[in-house]
Design an enzyme around this catalytic site. Structure first.
Site, PDB file in Angstrom:
ATOM      1  N   GLN A  78     -44.156  65.464 -43.547  1.00  0.00           N
ATOM      2  CA  GLN A  78     -44.739  66.283 -42.494  1.00  0.00           C
ATOM      3  C   GLN A  78     -46.204  66.595 -42.801  1.00  0.00           C
ATOM      4  OE1 GLN A  78     -42.606  67.696 -39.825  1.00  0.00           O
ATOM      5  NE2 GLN A  78     -44.620  67.925 -38.949  1.00  0.00           N
ATOM      6  N   PHE A  79     -47.099  65.653 -42.528  1.00  0.00           N
ATOM      7  CA  PHE A  79     -48.515  65.870 -42.848  1.00  0.00           C
ATOM      8  C   PHE A  79     -49.112  67.033 -42.069  1.00  0.00           C
ATOM      9  CE2 PHE A  79     -49.194  63.350 -39.070  1.00  0.00           C
ATOM     10  CZ  PHE A  79     -50.414  63.793 -38.563  1.00  0.00           C
ATOM     11  N   THR A  80     -48.511  67.383 -40.916  1.00  0.00           N
ATOM     12  CA  THR A  80     -49.083  68.445 -40.095  1.00  0.00           C
ATOM     13  C   THR A  80     -48.964  69.825 -40.749  1.00  0.00           C
ATOM     14  OG1 THR A  80     -47.039  68.732 -38.828  1.00  0.00           O
ATOM     15  CG2 THR A  80     -48.681  67.175 -37.945  1.00  0.00           C
TER      16      THR A  80
END
Length: 146
Positions: A78-80
């Site tokens: 989950q890079f966000t």
């Protein structure tokens, strides 16, 4: 590294209409990696999450770890999580690690969890995913390595 931990009754992740990971009782982990994260960060978080006492014991108190409770893990990259929303209306993702660095630490993190005896299912790194879960409690925590 930053991980959102959600205690769940069941969960799955789907990529292009195909279920690629599914668990029963356990944790859904949304895992973010930033530039200066290391293998030590992955080890620290794996140990913290494996031993986090948020499952009910026989008296209904949150006193058991996922290991004690026999739970499973669904880990989703989950890079966000490293999106910065302080300025403007569009998140800035400059704090998220580049994919080639992030995938190594994400895989290392999941390996550390497996070494502790946990069943770990995953999504597909970098893919658009649909994550479905029944949040249990709800119990949701954010854990960071630094």
């Amino acid at each position: 590294m930053k991980v959102v931990v959600q205690r769940s009754k069941q969960a799955s992740v789907t990529v292009e209409d195909e279920v690629v990971g599914r668990i029963e009782k356990g944790f859904v982990l949304l895992v973010g990696v930033t530039h200066d994260d290391t293998e030590e960060d992955a080890a620290f978080l794996a140990d913290k999450i494996a031993n986090l006492r948020v499952f009910d014991d026989q008296d209904g108190k949150m006193n058991l770890s996922i290991l004690d409770a026999g739970g499973e893990i669904l880990s989703v990259s989950q890079f966000t999580l490293y999106g910065d929303c302080r300025k403007g209306r569009r998140p800035n993702f400059m704090n998220a690690a580049k994919p080639d660095q992030a995938i190594v630490l994400y895989d290392t993190f999941n390996s550390y969890l497996r070494e502790k005896g946990l069943k770990v299912e995953t999504g597909t790194f970098g893919a658009m995913m649909d994550v479905s879960l029944t949040n249990d409690g709800p119990v949701t925590l954010i854990i960071e390595s630094k």
